[in-house]
Scaffold this motif. Sequence first.
Motif, PDB file in Angstrom:
ATOM      1  N   THR A  26     -19.124  31.016  74.995  1.00 10.82           N
ATOM      2  CA  THR A  26     -20.057  30.722  76.084  1.00 10.82           C
ATOM      3  C   THR A  26     -20.602  31.984  76.739  1.00 10.82           C
ATOM      4  OG1 THR A  26     -18.849  28.670  76.508  1.00 10.82           O
ATOM      5  CG2 THR A  26     -20.352  29.426  78.234  1.00 10.82           C
ATOM      6  N   GLU A  27     -19.755  32.957  76.999  1.00 11.43           N
ATOM      7  CA  GLU A  27     -20.222  34.163  77.678  1.00 11.43           C
ATOM      8  C   GLU A  27     -21.294  34.879  76.866  1.00 11.43           C
ATOM      9  OE1 GLU A  27     -17.186  36.774  78.994  1.00 11.43           O
ATOM     10  OE2 GLU A  27     -16.162  35.276  80.233  1.00 11.43           O
ATOM     11  N   ALA A  28     -21.111  34.910  75.552  1.00 14.27           N
ATOM     12  CA  ALA A  28     -22.099  35.583  74.701  1.00 14.27           C
ATOM     13  C   ALA A  28     -23.438  34.865  74.756  1.00 14.27           C
ATOM     14  CB  ALA A  28     -21.587  35.641  73.264  1.00 14.27           C
ATOM     15  N   LEU A  29     -23.404  33.522  74.791  1.00 10.25           N
ATOM     16  CA  LEU A  29     -24.663  32.769  74.840  1.00 10.25           C
ATOM     17  C   LEU A  29     -25.338  32.935  76.199  1.00 10.25           C
ATOM     18  CD1 LEU A  29     -26.488  30.928  73.179  1.00 10.25           C
ATOM     19  CD2 LEU A  29     -25.251  28.957  74.112  1.00 10.25           C
ATOM     20  N   LEU A  30     -24.555  32.940  77.276  1.00  5.11           N
ATOM     21  CA  LEU A  30     -25.127  33.178  78.595  1.00  5.11           C
ATOM     22  C   LEU A  30     -25.789  34.555  78.648  1.00  5.11           C
ATOM     23  CD1 LEU A  30     -22.260  31.734  80.834  1.00  5.11           C
ATOM     24  CD2 LEU A  30     -24.604  30.880  80.787  1.00  5.11           C
ATOM     25  N   ALA A  31     -25.103  35.549  78.114  1.00  8.01           N
ATOM     26  CA  ALA A  31     -25.639  36.900  78.118  1.00  8.01           C
ATOM     27  C   ALA A  31     -26.934  36.982  77.309  1.00  8.01           C
ATOM     28  CB  ALA A  31     -24.603  37.875  77.569  1.00  8.01           C
ATOM     29  N   LYS A  32     -26.995  36.206  76.218  1.00  3.16           N
ATOM     30  CA  LYS A  32     -28.195  36.204  75.385  1.00  3.16           C
ATOM     31  C   LYS A  32     -29.415  35.787  76.185  1.00  3.16           C
ATOM     32  CE  LYS A  32     -30.234  33.949  71.331  1.00  3.16           C
ATOM     33  NZ  LYS A  32     -29.997  32.977  70.220  1.00  3.16           N
ATOM     34  N   PHE A  33     -29.238  34.864  77.119  1.00  2.00           N
ATOM     35  CA  PHE A  33     -30.359  34.382  77.938  1.00  2.00           C
ATOM     36  C   PHE A  33     -30.434  35.086  79.291  1.00  2.00           C
ATOM     37  CE2 PHE A  33     -29.699  30.908  74.919  1.00  2.00           C
ATOM     38  CZ  PHE A  33     -31.006  30.641  74.536  1.00  2.00           C
ATOM     39  N   ARG A  34     -29.728  36.203  79.414  1.00  2.00           N
ATOM     40  CA  ARG A  34     -29.747  37.004  80.636  1.00  2.00           C
ATOM     41  C   ARG A  34     -29.306  36.203  81.847  1.00  2.00           C
ATOM     42  NH1 ARG A  34     -29.268  41.919  80.813  1.00  2.00           N
ATOM     43  NH2 ARG A  34     -30.691  42.238  82.569  1.00  2.00           N
ATOM     44  N   LEU A  35     -28.226  35.437  81.669  1.00  2.00           N
ATOM     45  CA  LEU A  35     -27.655  34.634  82.737  1.00  2.00           C
ATOM     46  C   LEU A  35     -26.266  35.177  83.087  1.00  2.00           C
ATOM     47  CD1 LEU A  35     -28.655  31.134  81.333  1.00  2.00           C
ATOM     48  CD2 LEU A  35     -29.594  32.218  83.400  1.00  2.00           C
ATOM     49  N   PRO A  36     -25.823  35.022  84.333  1.00  2.00           N
ATOM     50  CA  PRO A  36     -24.507  35.531  84.724  1.00  2.00           C
ATOM     51  C   PRO A  36     -23.398  34.865  83.903  1.00  2.00           C
ATOM     52  CG  PRO A  36     -25.785  34.889  86.650  1.00  2.00           C
ATOM     53  CD  PRO A  36     -26.527  34.383  85.462  1.00  2.00           C
ATOM     54  N   THR A  37     -22.369  35.607  83.581  1.00  2.00           N
ATOM     55  CA  THR A  37     -21.258  35.051  82.809  1.00  2.00           C
ATOM     56  C   THR A  37     -20.143  34.538  83.713  1.00  2.00           C
ATOM     57  OG1 THR A  37     -20.296  37.270  82.603  1.00  2.00           O
ATOM     58  CG2 THR A  37     -21.744  36.511  80.822  1.00  2.00           C
ATOM     59  N   SER A  38     -20.129  34.945  84.976  1.00  2.00           N
ATOM     60  CA  SER A  38     -19.094  34.493  85.918  1.00  2.00           C
ATOM     61  C   SER A  38     -19.694  33.453  86.865  1.00  2.00           C
ATOM     62  CB  SER A  38     -18.536  35.678  86.714  1.00  2.00           C
ATOM     63  OG  SER A  38     -19.588  36.402  87.329  1.00  2.00           O
ATOM     64  N   LEU A  39     -20.027  32.301  86.314  1.00  2.00           N
ATOM     65  CA  LEU A  39     -20.754  31.289  87.084  1.00  2.00           C
ATOM     66  C   LEU A  39     -19.930  30.678  88.210  1.00  2.00           C
ATOM     67  CD1 LEU A  39     -22.581  29.434  84.156  1.00  2.00           C
ATOM     68  CD2 LEU A  39     -23.606  30.989  85.835  1.00  2.00           C
ATOM     69  N   GLU A  40     -18.644  30.435  87.969  1.00  2.00           N
ATOM     70  CA  GLU A  40     -17.812  29.760  88.965  1.00  2.00           C
ATOM     71  C   GLU A  40     -17.794  30.528  90.282  1.00  2.00           C
ATOM     72  OE1 GLU A  40     -16.465  26.900  88.782  1.00  2.00           O
ATOM     73  OE2 GLU A  40     -16.526  26.380  86.653  1.00  2.00           O
ATOM     74  N   GLU A  41     -17.846  31.846  90.204  1.00  2.00           N
ATOM     75  CA  GLU A  41     -17.803  32.656  91.419  1.00  2.00           C
ATOM     76  C   GLU A  41     -19.149  32.689  92.133  1.00  2.00           C
ATOM     77  OE1 GLU A  41     -16.664  36.470  90.066  1.00  2.00           O
ATOM     78  OE2 GLU A  41     -14.819  35.787  89.083  1.00  2.00           O
TER      79      GLU A  41
END
Length: 333
Positions: A26-41
Motif C-alpha cells: 500500500t505505501e508504495a502505491l500511495l507514494a506512486k500517486f504522491r499521497l501521504p503514506t501515514s494516513l492514520e496520523e
Amino acid sequence: MNGIPLTRCQFLIPFAVIHNDIGAPTEALLAKFRLPTSLEEKADHYVPILPAIRFAEAVQRSQGITDIGFQASRLLQFCHLSEKLRIIIGHSPTLLAALQQVCKWAPLEDTNLTMWLERCDDTVRICSKLIGTTGLLHLEHSQWLQNVFPIHIVRQFTGPDWTPSTIAFEANYTPSQETQSFWPNTRFLSGQHASWIDVHVSQLSCPNLAIEPPPNPYEDEDQTSPTEIVRTLKLMLPSYLDEGAPTVTEIAEMAGISVRSFQRKLSSMGLSYSGLVDVVRFESAAKRLRDTDAKIIDVAFSCGYADPAHFTRAFRRISGTTPREFRDQWRPR
C-alpha cells in the motif's frame, strides 16, 4: 492553490485499508500517486481529490475488487465526519435543520463539494456534486462516500435501520448485483445530474436522537466552552420567550465575556444568537404541540412569536411542516 480540489485524508483511509488487508504494498502505491503514506496520523489533513480517486481505481483494478467505493463506504461511520460538522449536526433540533447545515458546511469534507436539497413529490433529495469534475472517470468511488454519509446523518434522527428508497449516482455506473443485495429495498440510478439519496418529507421534522450533543473542544481566553454556553442558554431562554429574549449584549454581560467572544463561540458551532433563539422557540413550541392540547395560537404567543403566521413560517423553516401537521404527526406517538 485554491484551484486544487481537496479531500480529507479520512476518506482515503478505507481504500488503503482494503488494499493493505489483501497484503498488497500500500505505501508504495500511495507514494506512486504522491499521497501521504501515514494516513492514520493525518485523518483531518487534506490531500488532492484527483490522485486519491486514481489511487482508489488502481486498487480496484489491480486487485480485482468489485465496487471498491461501496466496500470503502462500509468502513466509514458518522464519527468519521469532521468534528465541527458533527458538532453542528448534534445541535440541530430536526433533520431538516441538520441537512440545511450540512449543505452549508459540506466543503469542510471536500473543498469543492456542494450539497443542496431538492423537493420531488413526497420526498426530498439530498444532492451532492464535486464542482469541476464533470466528465472525469471513476468518480463513482467518491460518490459512494458522498451518498453514504448523508445516510449516516439521517440515521442520527430516524434510527440506525433507516435506508433510502433511492441511491443515485452522477457517474454512468451501476453497482453489481452483489452490492445491490445489501440494499434490497433500494433502487439504484446512474447518470443523474448529481449524486443523491432521498428521504420522505414526513421525516424532516424528526427530532435529534442524540441524548447529549457532542462536546466542542474550542475555548478562548475565559476557558468557557461554547457547548456549555449553549446548554445554559437552552435552559434559561424559555423563561423569557413570552416577554422577549434578552439581547446579545445582555447575554454576553451575563456570561462575563465580550459580545465578540460570545458570537465567536456560537459561530464555532455553526450558530448565531438569533439562530439559537429560533431553535429554543422551536423546541419549546414542539414540546407544547406534542405534550399539550393548547391552541396553536396560544403556543405561538407563549413561545415569543409575534403572530400565528410568523409562527407557522418559522416552524416550517426548521421542521419542514406546519405546527398543525407536526402535532398530527407526533401526538399519536
